[in-house]
Each structure stands twice: as C-alpha cells, then as structure tokens.
Write a protein that holds these residues in place. Structure first.
Motif, short mmCIF file in Angstrom:
data_model
loop_
_atom_site.label_atom_id
_atom_site.label_comp_id
_atom_site.label_asym_id
_atom_site.label_seq_id
_atom_site.Cartn_x
_atom_site.Cartn_y
_atom_site.Cartn_z
N GLN A 257 17.90 7.38 -24.49
CA GLN A 257 16.54 8.64 -23.93
C GLN A 257 16.12 8.23 -22.79
N THR B 91 10.82 12.15 -28.06
CA THR B 91 10.05 12.58 -26.52
C THR B 91 10.88 12.85 -25.23
N THR B 92 9.46 13.24 -24.72
CA THR B 92 9.89 13.30 -23.28
C THR B 92 9.27 13.12 -22.06
N SER B 93 9.08 11.95 -22.46
CA SER B 93 8.15 10.80 -21.47
C SER B 93 9.55 9.55 -21.39
N ASP C 128 6.20 6.32 -21.13
CA ASP C 128 5.99 6.27 -23.06
C ASP C 128 7.05 5.52 -23.22
N LEU C 129 8.21 5.66 -23.33
CA LEU C 129 9.64 4.77 -23.84
C LEU C 129 9.91 3.47 -22.98
N TRP D 225 1.36 7.05 -28.37
CA TRP D 225 2.21 7.52 -28.92
C TRP D 225 2.99 6.14 -28.94
N GLN E 274 11.83 9.86 -33.48
CA GLN E 274 10.55 10.43 -32.70
C GLN E 274 10.99 9.54 -30.75
N ILE E 275 11.63 8.20 -30.81
CA ILE E 275 12.01 8.11 -30.26
C ILE E 275 13.13 9.34 -28.78
#
Length: 72
Positions: free
Chosen positions: A59, A27-29, A32-33, A4, A23-24
């Motif tokens: 986020q 996201t639920t991770s 990853d962010l 991702w 997309q940011i």
C-alpha cells in the motif's frame, strides 16, 4: 499517533488479520501507514505477521506511485 493506527493495533491484537489487511489496503494515508508500521516494529509484532507487513509495504508503494488522470 492517529486514531486509525490505534484501532488497527487493536484489530491486529485480536488476531483478525484478514480485517486488518483489508483496512490497510483501503487506507489513503501514507502517514498513517508509516505510523502503524513504526508502532508494530516497536512492539516487535511486524516480523511475526508477514501478511500485514506485505500489505503495508504494497500500500505504501501504491500510494507513492503517480495516479492516473481521468481528465479528457
């Protein structure tokens, strides 16, 4: 680095910032962010993209907050 993050870097590199921000926000991770944030800081790109930086920070805050429970 996750797949991702690599894809997001490509989207940002093409200049499609509205898609990147969307997309940011989807996201639920948080992992990853954080990886994306670190990669953009390393490439010295994050400072030039305030909308992306704001979306990442917002986020991360949202993912860190407690979730509302819908159970009765």
């Amino acid at each position: 680095m996750s797949e991702w993050v690599t894809k997001m870097q490509a989207v940002i590199k093409t200049g499609n910032l509205p898609a990147a921000v969307a997309q940011i926000k989807a996201t639920t991770s948080s992992k990853d962010l954080r990886q994306l944030q670190a990669a953009l800081e390393k490439a010295q790109t994050l400072a030039r993209l305030p909308a992306v930086a704001t979306a990442i920070n917002d986020q991360l805050i949202a993912l860190a907050s407690p979730r509302l429970s819908r159970s009765p």
